[in-house]
Design an enzyme around this catalytic site. Structure first.
Site, PDB file in Angstrom:
ATOM      1  CG  HIS A   1      -1.635   0.810   0.986  1.00  0.00           C
ATOM      2  ND1 HIS A   1      -2.413   2.311   1.162  1.00  0.00           N
ATOM      3  CD2 HIS A   1      -3.365   1.044   0.194  1.00  0.00           C
ATOM      4  CE1 HIS A   1      -3.367   2.669   1.283  1.00  0.00           C
ATOM      5  NE2 HIS A   1      -4.142   1.635   0.334  1.00  0.00           N
ATOM      6  N   PRO A   2       0.573   2.019  -0.878  1.00  0.00           N
ATOM      7  CG  PRO A   2      -0.147   3.178  -2.377  1.00  0.00           C
ATOM      8  CD  PRO A   2      -0.604   2.334  -1.915  1.00  0.00           C
ATOM      9  CB  CYS A   3      -0.499   5.019   2.834  1.00  0.00           C
ATOM     10  SG  CYS A   3      -0.537   3.660   4.034  1.00  0.00           S
ATOM     11  CE  LYS A   4       2.976   6.031   7.719  1.00  0.00           C
ATOM     12  NZ  LYS A   4       1.160   6.312   7.170  1.00  0.00           N
TER      13      LYS A   4
END
Lengths: 377, 325
Positions: A281-284
Site C-alpha cells: 500500500h503506497p500511503c507511506k
C-alpha cells in the site's frame, strides 16, 4: 466491507486530480510524466524491466497507451522472509557497498550499508561457539537449537501454508497415464529441482522444504502509478517451485513480518479487469521516498560540485546527458545550494533515478524477493 | 561418451492467462471445444547467485503463457521468442479424462515433422499442445502441456563435457552474438567466422551460409531456456532432428552453443555453454521417416498426469474478503 472500501478507493482515485507540478524533492511524489521518464530510465538501464500496455479498457489516459505499467517476470526468491529474522548477534556485521556505476563515482557518500553480512556464518554454531554463547538460551540449552527454534516459531502462517501446498488429492482427476510414453526416454534430463547441498544450510533456512531443497519461488513484479498517492505502487504475483500460483498466505511468507497484513494486501490489479495481486500500500511511499531522496541528493550535489570544481566533467556529462533532463520546479533547500545560474551545473539527483531508489526501498519490505536487480551494477 | 540429456520445458502459466481463458470461454468459445492457436514464449535460462552460499542456482526451463496468448498481436517479454501451439479446452472433466491424448499428441508431432520435411522451416519446431478443463465456478483449472520432441536413435552423445562459452569463443565474438540477438531475438541460428568477423544467419540458410565454411568452424546456436550447466534445453532436440533430416550429410557431428546470455555479463562470467555433439552412424538410413516423439509434461508429483491451478484464493470474492482485514 472490503468491497465497499475498494469502491471508495476507486472513486477517490477517479476524483483525485492528476499531479501536474513536479514535487519529487519536496514531497517524494512524482507526476505521471516523471513516472514515465523514471520508468524509461529503469527499463533502459535494467532491461529485465519493460513497459506493458495492460488491458485497454483499463488504460489510464494520463499515461502513454503503451507505457501503462512496468513489469519484470520471474524474479527469484530463494528463501522465505521469515528465515531472515535477525538476532542481536549480527547487529554489528555491517559492510559498505559501493554501486559505482549507478551514481558514477566511487564517492563515499554513495555507499550503502549492508548489514548482517556475516550472518550465514554466525549460524554455524560449531564454527563460532563463542558468539553463540552470548545468546541467552533461556529454555532449551543447546545454542543452535535456541536460534533455529526461535526462527521456526517466527515463521508466519507456516502450518496453514504447508498444508495448502499439496493440493487435495481428491481434486486432481485420477488419470495418471504412464503408458502415454512407452519407455523412459534416456535423453530426458531428470527433473531439475534446484537442489542445494546439505552443507552450509541450516534447517531453519530451508524452512518447510523437505530434503534440503531450496524452494525457489519466482515472482512477477509490476510497478504502476498510483494517481491518488502520486507515487509508484508495487504489485506481486508469485509462483512456487512447481510454477503454481501462490496463495495470499504463501505470499505473505515473503513479506517481512512488519509489513505482512498491514501494508501488503491483496487488491485488484488496476490494469486488468479481473486479476488480483498482492500490493504494497503506497500511503507511506512518498514520505519514505522523500527522506531517501533528500539524503541521496545531498551526496549527488556535493559530487557534482566537486566535479565541476575539478573541471574533469565533460566525459561524464556527455554520458549522462543522454538522459531526458528534467529539473525539479520547486524551490526547496536543494535549489538554494544550486544557486549558480548556470544551466545544468548542479542539478541534484534527477527524477530518473526515482524508480531505482524506489526499488531499494521496496526491497526492504520484501527482503527475499530480489526486485532490486540494480545492485548488480 | 555420455548421452546428452535435455532439460524438459516447464510450463509457466501466468494467472492472467486463466483470467483470459475464463472470458474467452464464456464470451467466445462457449461450448465449442475445437482447437485454437495460442502463443507462448521462452527466453534464455537464468540462474541466480545465492548470496549466502555463493552457489549458482539455476531457475527453471520455462515456457510461459500469459494473458495475451489468444491475441494476434501479443506483446512478448523482452529477449524472448514466441512459440505457437494448439490449445484445446474441454467442456467437462469427463471429456478431459476421456480425450485420446495420444492422437492429439501425434497430430502436433506430425505438424512439426511436416514443417521440417515439407517447409524446411524452423518456425514450428517448438510447437506445443495444451489441453485444459476450466472449472469456472470453483476457479480451478486442470491443464496438461505437451512439448513434442523427436527421439534421436541412436542418441546424441557429447564428446567432452559442456564448456563455458568463453573457453571456445573470444570475448568479442560473444559480444557480437549478444548484440545481434539483442536487436533480433531468434530461437535458432547459425554462426560462422569469416575473415575474423563473426556472422549469424537463420538455420534455413544452412546450405548457402556454410557452403565455404570448414565443418570445424561451423556452430549451431539456439536460445536456451535451460540454465543447468550440462543439460541443454528442450528446443535443441527438434533442432537436431531438423538438421539430421534436412542436411543428413554434414550433421553427424555438430558444435552447439546454448545461448544463455541475454545481457552482457557485468563482472560475472558468460553463462552460455558450448559442446560438440555427435551421433553414431546408422541413423540416416531413412531420414524422412518420422521418429518417435516424447514430451508430455509431468505434474507436481513427477507423474504423467495433468496439473491443476487453483486460483480460488486469488479470484474467489468471498475468500478475498476473508483475508482483507
Amino acid at each position: 466491507m472490503h468491497a465497499i472500501q475498494q469502491q471508495y478507493w476507486a472513486v477517490r482515485d477517479y476524483l483525485s486530480p492528476v499531479l501536474k507540478e513536479s514535487k519529487f524533492k519536496e514531497h517524494g511524489r512524482i507526476t505521471p510524466e516523471e513516472f514515465v521518464a523514471a520508468g524509461d530510465f529503469l527499463a533502459y538501464k535494467f532491461p529485465v524491466w519493460s513497459w506493458e500496455r495492460g488491458d485497454a479498457s483499463k488504460a489510464r489516459d494520463y499515461l502513454p497507451a503503451d507505457k501503462q505499467y512496468l513489469v519484470t517476470r520471474g524474479v527469484p526468491c530463494l528463501r522465505r522472509a521469515t528465515a531472515l529474522a535477525y538476532t542481536d548477534a549480527d547487529e554489528d556485521a555491517e559492510r559498505l557497498l559501493s554501486f559505482g556505476d549507478l551514481s558514477s563515482t566511487g564517492n563515499e557518500a554513495d555507499e550503502w550499508v549492508e548489514t548482517h553480512t556475516g550472518r550465514a556464518n554466525t549460524h554455524d554454531s560449531a564454527a563460532n561457539p563463542g558468539e553463540i554463547d552470548e545468546i541467552p538460551d533461556a529454555d532449551d540449552g543447546a545454542g543452535d537449537g535456541g536460534v533455529s527454534g526461535a526462527m521456526g516459531g517466527l515463521s508466519l502462517g507456516d502450518q496453514g501454508a504447508s498444508a495448502g501446498e499439496i493440493p487435495d488429492m481428491d481434486d486432481i482427476p485420477d488419470m495418471e497415464e504412464e503408458d502415454l510414453e512407452a519407455a523412459e526416454d534416456e535423453a530426458t534430463a531428470a527433473p531439475t529441482k534446484p537442489v542445494a547441498d546439505s552443507e552450509g544450510l541450516e534447517p531453519c533456512e530451508v524452512e518447510v522444504a523437505k530434503g534440503n531443497l531450496l524452494q525457489v519461488r519466482t515472482y512477477d513484479v509490476m510497478i504502476t502509478y498510483d494517481k491518488y498517492y502520486q507515487t509508484p505502487r508495487i504489485w506481486l504475483i508469485g509462483y512456487d517451485e512447481n510454477r503454481t500460483p501462490l496463495t495470499p498466505s504463501q505470499i505473505f511468507q515473503d513479506v517481512s513480518a512488519d509489513h505482512a497484513f498491514k501494508t501488503v494486501t491483496i487488491e485488484p490489479f488496476p490494469h486488468s479487469a479481473t486479476l488480483q495481486a498482492a500490493s504494497v500500500h503506497p500511503c507511506k511511499h512518498a514520505s519514505v521516498m522523500k527522506k531517501v531522496i533528500e539524503r541521496m541528493n545531498q551526496g549527488v550535489i556535493e559530487e557534482q560540485q566537486a566535479r565541476r570544481a575539478s573541471g574533469g566533467a565533460p566525459v561524464q556529462k556527455d554520458k549522462r546527458g543522454k538522459w531526458l533532463f528534467r529539473r525539479a520546479s520547486g524551490n526547496g533547500k536543494d535549489d538554494k545550494i544550486s544557486a549558480p545560474p548556470g544551466e545544468e551545473d548542479v542539478e541534484g539527483m534527477r527524477v530518473d533515478f526515482y524508480l531505482v531508489v524506489f526499488l531499494k526501498f521496496i526491497a526492504s519490505i520484501v527482503p527475499t524477493i530480489e526486485v532490486d536487480s540494480t545492485t548488480a551494477f | 561418451m555420455p548421452i546428452v540429456q535435455f532439460a524438459p520445458l516447464n510450463s509457466l502459466v501466468e494467472p492472467p492467462f486463466w483470467h483470459a481463458l475464463t472470458d474467452f470461454k464464456i464470451d467466445v468459445l462457449r461450448l465449442d471445444d475445437t482447437a485454437v492457436p495460442v502463443t507462448a514464449s521462452y527466453s534464455a535460462g537464468r540462474s541466480v547467485k545465492d548470496r549466502e552460499t555463493g552457489r549458482e542456482i539455476s531457475l527453471g526451463c520455462n515456457l510461459s503463457v500469459n494473458g495475451d496468448a489468444y491475441k494476434e498481436d501479443l506483446q512478448l517479454p523482452p529477449h524472448s521468442v514466441p512459440v505457437t501451439g494448439i490449445f484445446k479446452n474441454f467442456n467437462t472433466i469427463e471429456d478431459f479424462k476421456a480425450a485420446d491424448k495420444t492422437v492429439l499428441f501425434n497430430s502436433v508431432a506430425d505438424e512439426i515433422w511436416k514443417s521440417i520435411i515439407e517447409d524446411r522451416s524452423t518456425a514450428q519446431l517448438s510447437r506445443f499442445l495444451l489441453i485444459t478443463f476450466a472449472d469456472l465456478k470453483k476457479y480451478k483449472y486442470y491443464y496438461w502441456f505437451a512439448f513434442p520432441a523427436f527421439v534421436a536413435k541412436p542418441a546424441w552423445v557429447i564428446d567432452d563435457d559442456w564448456k563455458a562459452a568463453d573457453e571456445e569463443f573470444s570475448e568479442d565474438a560473444l559480444v557480437a552474438i549478444q548484440q545481434d540477438l539483442h536487436t533480433n531475438p531468434r530461437p535458432f541460428f547459425l554462426i560462422r567466422t569469416s575473415s575474423g568477423k563473426l556472422e549469424l544467419a537463420p538455420v534455413e540458410s544452412y546450405d548457402t551460409f556454410f557452403a565455404e565454411v570448414p565443418s570445424e568452424q561451423r556452430t549451431i546456436g539456439f536460445l536456451d531456456p535451460s540454465a543447468a550447466p550440462s543439460n541443454p534445453g528442450w528446443p535443441l532436440r527438434n533442432l537436431l532432428a531438423y538438421l539430421r533430416a534436412v542436411h543428413p550429410a554434414s550433421t553427424s557431428k555438430l558444435r552447439v552453443i546454448c545461448w544463455r546470455d541475454t545481457e552482457l555479463p557485468g563482472e560475472g562470467h558468460w553463462r552460455s555453454r558450448v559442446g560438440v555433439l555427435s551421433q553414431a552412424a546408422g541413423a540416416s538410413a531413412e531420414a524422412h521417416a518420422k521418429p518417435g516423439a516424447v514430451g508430455w509434461e509431468k505434474n507436481v508429483q513427477g507423474k504423467l498426469a495433468p496439473r491443476m491451478a487453483d486460483l480460488a484464493p486469488m479470484m474467489d470474492p468471498t475468500r478475498l474478503a476473508d483475508q482483507a482485514v
